[in-house]
Design a protein around this motif. Structure first.
Motif, mmCIF file in Angstrom:
data_model
loop_
_atom_site.group_PDB
_atom_site.id
_atom_site.type_symbol
_atom_site.label_atom_id
_atom_site.label_comp_id
_atom_site.label_asym_id
_atom_site.label_seq_id
_atom_site.Cartn_x
_atom_site.Cartn_y
_atom_site.Cartn_z
ATOM 1 N N VAL A 259 -53.180 17.170 16.774
ATOM 2 C CA VAL A 259 -53.048 18.537 16.275
ATOM 3 C C VAL A 259 -52.690 19.525 17.382
ATOM 4 C CG1 VAL A 259 -54.285 20.450 15.181
ATOM 5 C CG2 VAL A 259 -54.604 18.115 14.338
ATOM 6 N N ARG A 260 -53.394 19.440 18.511
ATOM 7 C CA ARG A 260 -53.201 20.431 19.574
ATOM 8 C C ARG A 260 -51.914 20.222 20.360
ATOM 9 N NH1 ARG A 260 -57.929 23.339 20.836
ATOM 10 N NH2 ARG A 260 -59.110 23.453 18.881
ATOM 11 N N PHE A 261 -51.484 18.972 20.511
ATOM 12 C CA PHE A 261 -50.320 18.686 21.352
ATOM 13 C C PHE A 261 -49.175 18.015 20.586
ATOM 14 C CE2 PHE A 261 -54.125 18.615 24.071
ATOM 15 C CZ PHE A 261 -53.794 19.623 24.965
ATOM 16 N N ASN A 262 -49.284 18.030 19.256
ATOM 17 C CA ASN A 262 -48.233 17.443 18.398
ATOM 18 C C ASN A 262 -47.910 15.997 18.752
ATOM 19 O OD1 ASN A 262 -47.693 19.708 16.692
ATOM 20 N ND2 ASN A 262 -46.628 20.685 18.401
ATOM 21 N N GLU A 263 -48.926 15.223 19.069
ATOM 22 C CA GLU A 263 -48.721 13.816 19.407
ATOM 23 C C GLU A 263 -48.868 12.968 18.134
ATOM 24 O OE1 GLU A 263 -51.390 12.987 22.664
ATOM 25 O OE2 GLU A 263 -50.281 14.295 24.036
ATOM 26 N N TRP A 264 -47.944 13.182 17.224
ATOM 27 C CA TRP A 264 -48.025 12.547 15.906
ATOM 28 C C TRP A 264 -47.776 11.043 15.946
ATOM 29 C CZ3 TRP A 264 -50.084 15.349 12.094
ATOM 30 C CH2 TRP A 264 -50.119 16.732 12.272
ATOM 31 N N HIS B 193 -58.279 11.417 6.680
ATOM 32 C CA HIS B 193 -59.636 11.966 6.638
ATOM 33 C C HIS B 193 -60.097 12.397 8.027
ATOM 34 C CE1 HIS B 193 -64.063 11.650 6.862
ATOM 35 N NE2 HIS B 193 -64.038 12.165 5.638
ATOM 36 N N ASP B 194 -59.934 11.517 9.005
ATOM 37 C CA ASP B 194 -60.402 11.830 10.358
ATOM 38 C C ASP B 194 -59.497 12.824 11.068
ATOM 39 O OD1 ASP B 194 -62.692 10.232 10.249
ATOM 40 O OD2 ASP B 194 -61.512 8.438 10.661
ATOM 41 N N LEU B 195 -58.237 12.863 10.681
ATOM 42 C CA LEU B 195 -57.339 13.858 11.260
ATOM 43 C C LEU B 195 -57.841 15.261 10.931
ATOM 44 C CD1 LEU B 195 -54.662 14.474 12.738
ATOM 45 C CD2 LEU B 195 -53.527 14.420 10.502
ATOM 46 N N VAL B 196 -58.322 15.441 9.712
ATOM 47 C CA VAL B 196 -58.854 16.737 9.290
ATOM 48 C C VAL B 196 -60.254 16.968 9.863
ATOM 49 C CG1 VAL B 196 -59.560 18.116 7.300
ATOM 50 C CG2 VAL B 196 -57.471 16.738 7.176
ATOM 51 N N LYS B 197 -61.119 15.979 9.702
ATOM 52 C CA LYS B 197 -62.520 16.159 10.088
ATOM 53 C C LYS B 197 -62.734 16.246 11.597
ATOM 54 C CE LYS B 197 -67.115 14.211 9.315
ATOM 55 N NZ LYS B 197 -67.895 13.117 8.678
ATOM 56 N N ASN C 146 -62.446 17.754 17.782
ATOM 57 C CA ASN C 146 -63.335 16.925 18.594
ATOM 58 C C ASN C 146 -62.521 16.104 19.595
ATOM 59 O OD1 ASN C 146 -65.235 15.234 19.689
ATOM 60 N ND2 ASN C 146 -65.762 14.203 17.770
ATOM 61 N N PRO C 147 -62.390 16.554 20.828
ATOM 62 C CA PRO C 147 -61.563 15.840 21.815
ATOM 63 C C PRO C 147 -62.126 14.480 22.218
ATOM 64 C CG PRO C 147 -62.746 17.651 22.850
ATOM 65 C CD PRO C 147 -62.958 17.797 21.377
ATOM 66 N N ALA C 148 -63.391 14.210 21.879
ATOM 67 C CA ALA C 148 -64.010 12.944 22.267
ATOM 68 C C ALA C 148 -63.789 11.838 21.233
ATOM 69 C CB ALA C 148 -65.506 13.145 22.480
ATOM 70 N N TYR C 149 -63.261 12.196 20.052
ATOM 71 C CA TYR C 149 -63.110 11.200 18.994
ATOM 72 C C TYR C 149 -61.879 10.326 19.238
ATOM 73 C CZ TYR C 149 -62.627 9.016 14.442
ATOM 74 O OH TYR C 149 -62.510 8.099 13.435
ATOM 75 N N ILE C 150 -62.081 9.002 19.226
ATOM 76 C CA ILE C 150 -60.991 8.042 19.416
ATOM 77 C C ILE C 150 -61.135 6.931 18.386
ATOM 78 C CG2 ILE C 150 -59.943 6.360 20.988
ATOM 79 C CD1 ILE C 150 -61.051 7.954 23.321
ATOM 80 N N SER C 151 -60.020 6.511 17.810
ATOM 81 C CA SER C 151 -60.027 5.400 16.872
ATOM 82 C C SER C 151 -58.820 4.507 17.141
ATOM 83 C CB SER C 151 -59.987 5.923 15.427
ATOM 84 O OG SER C 151 -59.970 4.848 14.506
ATOM 85 N N VAL C 152 -59.039 3.192 17.083
ATOM 86 C CA VAL C 152 -57.936 2.245 17.254
ATOM 87 C C VAL C 152 -58.102 1.105 16.253
ATOM 88 C CG1 VAL C 152 -57.577 2.739 19.707
ATOM 89 C CG2 VAL C 152 -59.195 0.941 19.049
ATOM 90 N N GLY C 153 -57.013 0.391 16.037
ATOM 91 C CA GLY C 153 -57.067 -0.803 15.210
ATOM 92 C C GLY C 153 -56.236 -0.728 13.952
ATOM 93 N N ALA C 154 -55.908 -1.902 13.432
ATOM 94 C CA ALA C 154 -55.067 -2.020 12.241
ATOM 95 C C ALA C 154 -55.879 -2.123 10.957
ATOM 96 C CB ALA C 154 -54.167 -3.254 12.384
#
Length: 200
Positions: free
Chosen positions: A35-40, A98-102, A106-114
């Motif tokens: 969101v902040r840096f447009n890293e879509w 969901h997490d993109l909005v929620k 939160n700069p500490a939130y990270i998610s990875v995986g398929a």
């Protein structure tokens, strides 16, 4: 086959990230940076990065088990290869909303995986074969439709508890997308699903 290509790319990128934390952080899903840096790009790239070897193996084994079947089935009923690609990557994208909005602040939130994409593949298979057996805990064979209901309940319960590092929301929304996607492509499949469900 597309499924094997996806598995190969997952393995290649994931293993590269295991030894390269900088690459891991550039590809991971971090809503704050999206969101902040447009890293879509992270909405897609995170699906090729895994936390560890076990995470990678579980996702890829599940994907291989259902993905190769679904790819052939999509072709057999007249869906294009792009439709199968849309199932996989659509599940990956929807799983992040969901997490993109929620978590966008939160700069500490990270998610990875398929997991979102894999859940989509698995639940699409339930549309075509609701009574087909799926192994619960990789041991107990239960009907796919029962597994699906239990899986969705479990995902919501664990997401609310928030006591582990698993992105249960991604699993849930990827699964819902996977169930709806083939029906949206071909509405007649809803009647097919109901007929199979009722044993007709």
């Amino acid at each position: 086959m597309i499924s094997y290509l996806i598995i190969a790319v997952n393995v290649l990128i994931s293993f590269s990230c295991f030894s390269n934390r900088n690459m891991f952080m550039k590809l991971a899903f971090i809503p704050y940076r999206v969101v902040r840096f447009n890293e879509w790009h992270r909405i897609l790239t995170h699906g090729f990065v895994h936390a560890d070897t076990v995470h990678l193996l579980v996702n890829m084994f599940t994907f291989w088990s259902f993905g190769t079947y679904m790819e052939e089935l999509f072709g057999a009923i007249g869906f294009s290869k792009f439709s199968y690609v849309g199932l996989y990557f659509g599940g990956m994208i929807v799983a992040t909303i969901h997490d993109l909005v929620k978590q966008r602040n939160n700069p500490a939130y990270i998610s990875v995986g398929a997991s979102g994409a894999v859940s989509a593949i698995l639940f699409a298979s339930i549309v075509f074969n609701p009574w087909g057996k799926i192994l619960l805990f990789a041991i107990i064979p239960i009907p796919g439709i029962l597994f699906g209901v239990l899986y969705l309940i479990y995902c919501q319960y664990m997401a609310r508890k928030g006591e582990d590092n698993i992105n249960h929301n991604a699993h849930f929304y990827g699964a819902v997308y996977g169930f709806l996607y083939p029906i949206l492509l071909k509405p007649d499949l809803l009647q097919v699903f109901i007929s199979h469900l009722l044993g007709r």
